[in-house]
Design a protein around this motif. Sequence first.
Motif, PDB file in Angstrom:
ATOM      1  N   VAL A 139      21.966 -15.573  23.791  1.00 29.61           N
ATOM      2  CA  VAL A 139      21.338 -14.806  22.711  1.00 29.61           C
ATOM      3  C   VAL A 139      20.435 -13.763  23.363  1.00 29.61           C
ATOM      4  N   VAL A 140      20.571 -12.509  22.945  1.00 31.60           N
ATOM      5  CA  VAL A 140      19.717 -11.426  23.450  1.00 31.60           C
ATOM      6  C   VAL A 140      18.898 -10.900  22.278  1.00 31.60           C
ATOM      7  N   ILE A 141      17.569 -10.919  22.423  1.00 35.13           N
ATOM      8  CA  ILE A 141      16.713 -10.483  21.319  1.00 35.13           C
ATOM      9  C   ILE A 141      15.956  -9.222  21.734  1.00 35.13           C
ATOM     10  N   LEU A 171      12.612 -20.495  21.652  1.00 33.07           N
ATOM     11  CA  LEU A 171      14.043 -20.790  21.487  1.00 33.07           C
ATOM     12  C   LEU A 171      14.682 -21.046  22.856  1.00 33.07           C
ATOM     13  N   ARG A 172      14.259 -20.267  23.841  1.00 35.58           N
ATOM     14  CA  ARG A 172      14.790 -20.430  25.204  1.00 35.58           C
ATOM     15  C   ARG A 172      14.527 -21.853  25.711  1.00 35.58           C
ATOM     16  N   GLU A 181      21.578 -19.431  26.983  1.00 31.91           N
ATOM     17  CA  GLU A 181      20.485 -18.611  27.522  1.00 31.91           C
ATOM     18  C   GLU A 181      19.889 -17.716  26.442  1.00 31.91           C
ATOM     19  N   VAL A 182      18.606 -17.419  26.605  1.00 31.18           N
ATOM     20  CA  VAL A 182      17.945 -16.491  25.683  1.00 31.18           C
ATOM     21  C   VAL A 182      17.301 -15.384  26.519  1.00 31.18           C
ATOM     22  N   VAL A 183      17.653 -14.152  26.212  1.00 28.21           N
ATOM     23  CA  VAL A 183      17.154 -12.982  26.935  1.00 28.21           C
ATOM     24  C   VAL A 183      16.250 -12.183  25.997  1.00 28.21           C
ATOM     25  N   VAL A 184      15.097 -11.759  26.513  1.00 31.87           N
ATOM     26  CA  VAL A 184      14.194 -10.912  25.722  1.00 31.87           C
ATOM     27  C   VAL A 184      14.204  -9.501  26.311  1.00 31.87           C
ATOM     28  N   VAL A 185      14.447  -8.519  25.448  1.00 32.33           N
ATOM     29  CA  VAL A 185      14.421  -7.113  25.868  1.00 32.33           C
ATOM     30  C   VAL A 185      13.146  -6.481  25.300  1.00 32.33           C
ATOM     31  N   SER A 186      12.353  -5.869  26.183  1.00 34.77           N
ATOM     32  CA  SER A 186      11.076  -5.265  25.763  1.00 34.77           C
ATOM     33  C   SER A 186      11.028  -3.798  26.192  1.00 34.77           C
ATOM     34  N   LYS A 221      22.900  -8.485  35.606  1.00 34.37           N
ATOM     35  CA  LYS A 221      22.207  -9.181  36.701  1.00 34.37           C
ATOM     36  C   LYS A 221      21.754 -10.588  36.284  1.00 34.37           C
ATOM     37  N   GLY A 222      21.984 -10.962  35.037  1.00 37.68           N
ATOM     38  CA  GLY A 222      21.598 -12.288  34.569  1.00 37.68           C
ATOM     39  C   GLY A 222      20.106 -12.424  34.329  1.00 37.68           C
ATOM     40  N   LYS A 223      19.405 -11.280  34.073  1.00 36.60           N
ATOM     41  CA  LYS A 223      17.950 -11.348  33.831  1.00 36.60           C
ATOM     42  C   LYS A 223      17.650 -11.976  32.482  1.00 36.60           C
ATOM     43  N   ARG A 224      16.538 -12.698  32.414  1.00 30.97           N
ATOM     44  CA  ARG A 224      16.115 -13.272  31.128  1.00 30.97           C
ATOM     45  C   ARG A 224      15.056 -12.421  30.447  1.00 30.97           C
TER      46      ARG A 224
END
Length: 262
Positions: A139-141, A171-172, A181-186, A221-224
């Motif tokens: 999940v990417v938020i 959630l992560r 996996e849970v990824v946060v984009v800022s 790159k698999g960044k969270r």
Amino acid sequence: MSTRVLNKSNIWLTGASSGIGEALVRELAKHGHKLVITGRRQQPLDELAGIWPEQIHTAVADTTSRDQLAALSGTLNHFGDLDTVILNAGTCEYVDIADYDSAIIEANLTTNVLGTARCLDIALPALRATRAKGKPARVVIVSSSAWWFPFSRAEGYGASKAALTYLAQSLRADLAAEGIEVVVVSPGFVKTPLTDRNDFPMPFMVSAEEAAHRIHQGLAKGKREIAFPRRFTWTLKALNCLPQTMIDRMAASMARKTDTPS
Ligand SMILES: NC(=O)c1ccc[n+]([C@@H]2O[C@H](COP(=O)([O-])OP(=O)(O)OC[C@H]3O[C@@H](n4cnc5c(N)ncnc54)[C@H](OP(=O)(O)O)[C@@H]3O)[C@@H](O)[C@H]2O)c1
């Protein structure tokens, strides 16, 4: 198991009809991924599907509507097992402190927090089914770095993105045992229809294409945690190290001088 988006992914992306979402659709489709794209407006979604008809499936859905999301759930596996969900749909409405109205706070929270939370109602079962087959799921938020500093007029937007980031990171923790996996984009400021409405300086602004590239790179790159541009996010992080009284003074000096309400 890493869900790096280097492999060909089956993606659901919300808020695909403009700005960062639209640029991300283009970036991901160019790299061969398959996407179910959604928004409230059909036409811009159709234009994207017209360019990549084999890779893009469109559906109209308001992310704040449980009914519309429930109707969408059957299409999430249009291209096969769904492995990536990018929850990007969002809004930004600013408070006018001289004419304070809690409706502004509510509008930001409804779309940015509740809308995203409601998308998870249909995303999580689909991702769990994919994981049950031993495949990766993520999940990417799309949050924001705006809440890292108490910006003037951003009471509603900043609060919504602070809540959204907390939701994502919590959630992560809960999904870790399931391997989702849970990824946060800022992002910092990105030139989109959302920021085109702003009439104040937006330092270090990047284009939607640059934002899409940074998000894609981060996922590959698999960044969270994906935050950009660094000039902006590092500045905010540095400011956060100051004593609160200094932060308050700085924030107040940046606040727009409004007429006092009569
Ligand atoms: N631009 C920036 O500087 C910036 C910075 C940090 C974070 N962000 C975040 O990035 C995301 C995208 O923003 P943007 O700048 O690309 O803005 P944008 O161009 O206004 O795009 C917003 C997208 O969200 C969709 N959307 C809005 N409300 C929706 C709803 N209730 N249901 C379904 N879709 C909805 C819109 O589609 P429809 O109108 O077709 O529904 C549109 O596709 C947002 O979450 C925003 O907070 C933006």
